[in-house]
Design a protein around this motif. Sequence first.
Motif, PDB file in Angstrom:
ATOM      1  N   GLY A 130      -2.381  -0.826 -13.881  1.00 27.27           N
ATOM      2  CA  GLY A 130      -3.251  -0.780 -15.046  1.00 27.27           C
ATOM      3  C   GLY A 130      -4.719  -0.913 -14.705  1.00 27.27           C
ATOM      4  N   GLY A 131      -5.547  -0.299 -15.552  1.00 26.17           N
ATOM      5  CA  GLY A 131      -6.985  -0.405 -15.396  1.00 26.17           C
ATOM      6  C   GLY A 131      -7.569   0.507 -14.341  1.00 26.17           C
TER       7      GLY A 131
ATOM      8  N   GLY B 199      -6.775   3.194  -0.840  1.00 25.04           N
ATOM      9  CA  GLY B 199      -7.006   1.803  -1.182  1.00 25.04           C
ATOM     10  C   GLY B 199      -6.569   1.470  -2.589  1.00 25.04           C
ATOM     11  N   GLU B 200      -7.415   0.767  -3.305  1.00 22.25           N
ATOM     12  CA  GLU B 200      -7.060   0.256  -4.623  1.00 22.25           C
ATOM     13  C   GLU B 200      -7.648   1.084  -5.763  1.00 22.25           C
ATOM     14  OE1 GLU B 200      -5.047  -2.503  -4.961  1.00 22.25           O
ATOM     15  OE2 GLU B 200      -4.804  -2.253  -2.801  1.00 22.25           O
TER      16      GLU B 200
ATOM     17  N   MET C 182       0.849  -1.188   0.000  1.00 23.74           N
ATOM     18  CA  MET C 182       0.000   0.000   0.000  1.00 23.74           C
ATOM     19  C   MET C 182       0.889   1.244   0.000  1.00 23.74           C
ATOM     20  SD  MET C 182      -2.963  -1.362  -0.042  1.00 23.74           S
ATOM     21  CE  MET C 182      -4.121  -0.061   0.424  1.00 23.74           C
ATOM     22  N   GLY C 183       0.312   2.368  -0.274  1.00 22.74           N
ATOM     23  CA  GLY C 183       1.113   3.576  -0.298  1.00 22.74           C
ATOM     24  C   GLY C 183       2.173   3.470  -1.380  1.00 22.74           C
ATOM     25  N   PHE C 184       3.386   3.922  -1.049  1.00 26.56           N
ATOM     26  CA  PHE C 184       4.492   3.868  -1.989  1.00 26.56           C
ATOM     27  C   PHE C 184       5.472   2.745  -1.664  1.00 26.56           C
ATOM     28  CE2 PHE C 184       3.197   8.369  -2.094  1.00 26.56           C
ATOM     29  CZ  PHE C 184       3.051   8.549  -3.463  1.00 26.56           C
ATOM     30  N   LEU C 185       5.145   1.881  -0.701  1.00 24.35           N
ATOM     31  CA  LEU C 185       6.101   0.900  -0.219  1.00 24.35           C
ATOM     32  C   LEU C 185       6.460  -0.106  -1.305  1.00 24.35           C
ATOM     33  CD1 LEU C 185       4.679   0.221   3.341  1.00 24.35           C
ATOM     34  CD2 LEU C 185       6.567   1.715   2.693  1.00 24.35           C
ATOM     35  N   GLY C 186       7.763  -0.344  -1.474  1.00 24.90           N
ATOM     36  CA  GLY C 186       8.234  -1.389  -2.355  1.00 24.90           C
ATOM     37  C   GLY C 186       7.986  -1.155  -3.828  1.00 24.90           C
ATOM     38  N   VAL C 187       7.834   0.085  -4.244  1.00 23.95           N
ATOM     39  CA  VAL C 187       7.495   0.347  -5.632  1.00 23.95           C
ATOM     40  C   VAL C 187       8.694   0.917  -6.379  1.00 23.95           C
ATOM     41  CG1 VAL C 187       5.074   0.682  -5.099  1.00 23.95           C
ATOM     42  CG2 VAL C 187       6.598   2.630  -5.061  1.00 23.95           C
TER      43      VAL C 187
END
Length: 262
Positions: A22-23, A49-50, A1-6
């Motif tokens: 995407g989407g 969220g998503e 979630m958030g910016f973690l691990g991106v």
Amino acid sequence: MGFLGVERRTVAGLGWVGELRGGRELLVVGASLGTGVEALWGTCVERLGERFDVLGWEVPGHGSGAPATAAFSIEELAGRVVAGVDEICGPRQFRYAGDSLGGAVGLVLLVDHADRVSGATLACTSARFSAPRMWHERAALVRAEGTEAVVKGSRERWFSPGFADREPAAVEALIESLRAVDDESYALACEALAEFDIRDRLGKIDRPFALIAGRDDVATPIADAQRIVNGAPGAQLTILDDVAHLAPIEAPDRVAAILTKV
């Protein structure tokens, strides 16, 4: 979630952080002078969220962004944001949210790149920041003594009374992001803010957008937000209690709720 691990990357002369699955609608977020985009926006992004694909851009020399190699303007940063989205995602519309300097970039996007912005939430910002002399003096101070010289004043301006007691980890993360900013890049950002003045072009904004002001904000007080409303009638102003200059971290739930409605 958030910016973690991106993924982190440098595109169009800006550092970017985000995850594209995407989407989903694209949300682009921008931070304030002295803060990294992850430290400022990460908690608020988690609240979304998503719903969105989220990309955050860094002020040069801030967060994961490379140091500035030359002077830049707020208008130039807005152009780089559009160019960065084009390179990362292709030419598509995006929703935008920014705080302070990031909010000023949002005003330019609404004026000069309106066809690309599907909605905007601008927090704790101004169409004309404090007197240029102050910004030039701060730039000189940081060039001489580093960003440590502005830590005390930033801590006092950034947060509403009691926030540091409630959320000490969030405060320290932002203070550490300030200490890590490249000194020359910080000074150049100050000089960009000194030159920024979009007051006479606010009338070109032809759509509604959300405007957030913190009741405790002394850096961009409510009067600054009201001037934006006077110049751009589509601005929908919300004043948040117990918020100073960094609304996305001080009131992430409230900012997320406003952002999703625009």
